[in-house]
Design a protein around this motif. Structure first.
Motif, PDB file in Angstrom:
ATOM      1  N   ALA A   5     -15.797  -3.360 -10.997  1.00 14.60           N
ATOM      2  CA  ALA A   5     -15.218  -3.697  -9.697  1.00 14.60           C
ATOM      3  C   ALA A   5     -14.698  -2.428  -9.045  1.00 14.60           C
ATOM      4  N   ALA A   6     -14.782  -2.405  -7.730  1.00 18.38           N
ATOM      5  CA  ALA A   6     -14.174  -1.347  -6.926  1.00 18.38           C
ATOM      6  C   ALA A   6     -13.200  -2.011  -5.968  1.00 18.38           C
ATOM      7  N   VAL A   7     -11.978  -1.509  -5.937  1.00 18.22           N
ATOM      8  CA  VAL A   7     -10.958  -2.007  -5.016  1.00 18.22           C
ATOM      9  C   VAL A   7     -10.792  -0.959  -3.917  1.00 18.22           C
ATOM     10  N   ALA A 176      -0.898  -2.151 -11.370  1.00 18.77           N
ATOM     11  CA  ALA A 176      -1.709  -3.250 -11.910  1.00 18.77           C
ATOM     12  C   ALA A 176      -3.198  -3.021 -11.665  1.00 18.77           C
ATOM     13  N   LEU A 177      -3.543  -2.605 -10.446  1.00 17.76           N
ATOM     14  CA  LEU A 177      -4.955  -2.374 -10.139  1.00 17.76           C
ATOM     15  C   LEU A 177      -5.473  -1.124 -10.853  1.00 17.76           C
ATOM     16  N   GLY A 178      -4.614  -0.115 -10.984  1.00 17.59           N
ATOM     17  CA  GLY A 178      -5.040   1.124 -11.625  1.00 17.59           C
ATOM     18  C   GLY A 178      -5.192   1.029 -13.129  1.00 17.59           C
ATOM     19  N   THR A 179      -4.627  -0.007 -13.726  1.00 16.87           N
ATOM     20  CA  THR A 179      -4.744  -0.198 -15.173  1.00 16.87           C
ATOM     21  C   THR A 179      -5.544  -1.452 -15.530  1.00 16.87           C
ATOM     22  N   LEU A 220      -7.002   4.491 -11.230  1.00 15.46           N
ATOM     23  CA  LEU A 220      -6.461   4.584  -9.874  1.00 15.46           C
ATOM     24  C   LEU A 220      -6.973   5.870  -9.236  1.00 15.46           C
ATOM     25  N   LEU A 221      -7.752   5.738  -8.159  1.00 18.49           N
ATOM     26  CA  LEU A 221      -8.371   6.893  -7.512  1.00 18.49           C
ATOM     27  C   LEU A 221      -7.601   7.379  -6.294  1.00 18.49           C
ATOM     28  N   TYR A 222      -6.810   6.489  -5.688  1.00 17.53           N
ATOM     29  CA  TYR A 222      -6.100   6.863  -4.462  1.00 17.53           C
ATOM     30  C   TYR A 222      -4.985   5.864  -4.223  1.00 17.53           C
ATOM     31  N   GLU A 223      -3.832   6.366  -3.769  1.00 16.35           N
ATOM     32  CA  GLU A 223      -2.733   5.476  -3.383  1.00 16.35           C
ATOM     33  C   GLU A 223      -1.871   6.227  -2.386  1.00 16.35           C
ATOM     34  N   ASP A 224      -1.785   5.707  -1.160  1.00 17.11           N
ATOM     35  CA  ASP A 224      -1.001   6.365  -0.122  1.00 17.11           C
ATOM     36  C   ASP A 224      -0.708   5.338   0.976  1.00 17.11           C
ATOM     37  N   ALA A 234      -9.189   1.741  -6.481  1.00 20.26           N
ATOM     38  CA  ALA A 234      -9.205   1.675  -7.941  1.00 20.26           C
ATOM     39  C   ALA A 234     -10.552   1.167  -8.417  1.00 20.26           C
ATOM     40  N   THR A 235     -10.841   1.440  -9.675  1.00 15.58           N
ATOM     41  CA  THR A 235     -12.073   0.918 -10.279  1.00 15.58           C
ATOM     42  C   THR A 235     -11.742   0.215 -11.583  1.00 15.58           C
TER      43      THR A 235
END
Length: 237
Positions: A5-7, A176-179, A220-224, A234-235
């Motif tokens: 999944a990709a968020v 939660a999404l990053g883990t 977690l690829l990005y959070e801002d 996130a993936t």
């Protein structure tokens, strides 16, 4: 079963032509989304379902080839949810799925058949999870592109003004999404998400339903929050 999944966030500002002069501010988010879609392609799915928040008219399923328009955001451009089919779609994609289709076009997705699903904000967590389970059972290898934003209340200039609960809520969402914490995503407070204008709550809980028993790991690829709105990439794989 869900294999990846990709968020991704779903602001139309992800499209450079919509953002215009502000386009560079979203470069990091665009790059992270491209990396996330690469994880989907690498999973070699049999089916990709794009899930995103939608108003009443945009809820339900959308077949491959459904068009989406950016005209409502000042750009005379159209995208499609994968290659056109023989049948003529009955309606256009809602904005969140249009942005998802744009991301897929931008990365040249040709790895699996695509469908879209618009999810209403009021959908209860239990029903979101149930919908996710149904999607996960659709094919041997299912992938999800999950569109949705976190809170819109991070600053005084944010669409929902400043709410002191927004930053802690977004931090828990990102964790939660990053883990790939399925239980934590399922447990997100729907009422609080509504009050904080977090459009991603229902789509994320669809993901959590699809991921039950899949034992996926998260990144977690990005959070801002560049505009006072929380954006998370996130993936799960």
């Amino acid at each position: 079963m869900l294999v990846a999944a990709a968020v991704c966030p779903c602001p139309p500002l992800l499209v450079p032509e919509v953002a215009a002069g502000a386009a560079p501010e979203m470069d990091a988010a665009r790059s992270a989304c491209a990396d996330a879609l690469g994880v989907l392609a690498a999973a070699r799915p049999d089916l990709l379902v794009v899930v995103g928040p939608a108003e009443q008219s945009g809820r339900g399923s959308f077949p491959q080839g459904t068009p989406g328009s950016l005209r409502g955001f000042g750009v005379d451009a159209e995208v499609r949810l994968g290659p056109a089919e023989d049948t003529v779609p009955e309606r256009e994609l809602p904005p969140s799925l249009t942005v998802g289709a744009w991301l897929l076009e931008r990365t040249g997705w040709a790895d699996a058949p695509i469908e879209g699903l618009g999810v209403g904000e009021p959908l209860a967590p239990e029903r979101c999870i149930e919908v996710g389970r149904e999607i996960g059972a659709r094919a041997g290898r299912v992938a999800l592109l999950v569109m949705g934003d976190a809170s819109a209340c991070r600053t005084v200039k944010a669409p929902g003004y400043l709410d002191e609960r927004a930053a802690p809520f977004d931090a828990e969402v990102a964790r939660a999404l990053g883990t790939a914490d399925v239980a934590a995503v399922q447990a997100l407070d729907a009422e609080l998400a509504y009050e904080l204008k977090a459009s991603g709550r229902a789509p994320w809980q669809v993901l959590a339903g699809a991921a039950e028993g899949a034992n996926l790991g998260g990144a977690l690829l990005y959070e801002d929050a560049p505009y006072g709105v929380g954006y998370v990439v996130a993936t799960w794989s």
